[in-house]
Design an enzyme around this catalytic site. Sequence first.
Site, PDB file in Angstrom:
ATOM      1  CG  HIS A 182      -4.135  12.755   0.483  1.00 14.39           C
ATOM      2  ND1 HIS A 182      -3.043  12.494   0.993  1.00 14.39           N
ATOM      3  CD2 HIS A 182      -5.000  11.305   0.263  1.00 14.39           C
ATOM      4  CE1 HIS A 182      -2.875  11.087   1.273  1.00 14.39           C
ATOM      5  NE2 HIS A 182      -4.155  10.364   0.684  1.00 14.39           N
ATOM      6  CB  ALA A 230      -0.865   0.229   1.176  1.00 11.37           C
ATOM      7  CB  THR A 231       1.383   4.026  -1.994  1.00  6.89           C
ATOM      8  OG1 THR A 231       0.338   4.232  -2.550  1.00  6.89           O
ATOM      9  CG2 THR A 231       2.410   3.197  -2.191  1.00  6.89           C
ATOM     10  CB  ILE A 232       0.107   7.711   2.522  1.00  4.95           C
ATOM     11  CG1 ILE A 232      -0.435   8.903   2.604  1.00  4.95           C
ATOM     12  CG2 ILE A 232       1.990   7.995   2.230  1.00  4.95           C
ATOM     13  CD1 ILE A 232      -0.127   9.694   4.044  1.00  4.95           C
ATOM     14  CB  SER A 233      -2.729   9.302  -2.063  1.00  4.08           C
ATOM     15  OG  SER A 233      -3.385   8.008  -2.243  1.00  4.08           O
ATOM     16  CB  SER A 251      -1.298   6.291   6.159  1.00  2.63           C
ATOM     17  OG  SER A 251      -2.280   7.109   5.528  1.00  2.63           O
ATOM     18  CG  ASP A 283      -6.918  -1.104   4.407  1.00  3.87           C
ATOM     19  OD1 ASP A 283      -6.422  -0.101   3.911  1.00  3.87           O
ATOM     20  OD2 ASP A 283      -6.417  -1.955   3.810  1.00  3.87           O
ATOM     21  N   GLY A 321     -13.901  -3.203   0.846  1.00  2.00           N
ATOM     22  CA  GLY A 321     -14.506  -1.968   0.121  1.00  2.00           C
ATOM     23  C   GLY A 321     -15.492  -2.451  -1.097  1.00  2.00           C
TER      24      GLY A 321
END
Length: 231
Positions: free
Chosen positions: A65, A57-60, A90, A111, A144
């Site tokens: 955002h 996963a990544t924080i965008s 995150s 999540d 989701g």
Amino acid sequence: MAWRCSGRTNDELITNLRNANIIQTSAIEEAMRAADRGNFAPGNPYDDCPQPIGYSATISAPHMHAYALEWLKDAATEDGAKILDVGCGSGYLAVALARLAPENGKVYAIDYIPELVQMSIANTQKADSDLLSSEKLQYSQGDGWAGLPDAGPFSAIHVGAAAAAVPLALVGQLRPGGRMICPVGPRFGTQYLMQIDRTTDEGPVEESFTSTRLMGVRYVPLVQPGGGGGD
Ligand code: SAH
């Protein structure tokens, strides 16, 4: 030239995003100043690019955002707004949405990876624990593709991972007039950030919304838990 927005501090990053007109409104500026990215990104938090957070996963990136918050602003700030953040990773955007929401609003964030739910909670506890104690923000493990039918209908839904097709279960959890922002497209193909506006809650769900292509994007896939990559 989004990378030009990088800063040395959260305030500098937000000022640069505002000067570049990526942040367009004071409400989004305030929400993003209140949610310090340093509490959510493990490295280089004020660079205007995505950062790995583990578990594929990544924080965008901050500019993504900002765009998402701008597009969701009206739906997320209405009286009593109920907001769903899918793929909270995150926890950053869930916190920013909770800062944006009105006093009587509420954010649900999910999540499918339990460790990331725990990471979101731990990150939120660093400087935003008031959102947890007041239950304005509630994290849980969930898929989701299925959403949170018992918590809806939602005014605003943000999806932080690319769905192979518009997730109809989520559309069905938007109230009429509600808005969802969701990246749609195959894992290694062309993905677009889509704006989905629910027009009615009568008739078949696939005929109950309009969709608008916002921009080409690259997101990690919204996976089918237990069933592969979602594409
Ligand atoms: N908005 C987050 C993005 C995290 S990356 C942030 O900026 O920090 C996308 C996230 O989607 C990952 O955390 C991944 O675990 C989650 N995800 C992927 N498929 C999912 C699914 N079917 N249900 C819920 N979350 C999912």
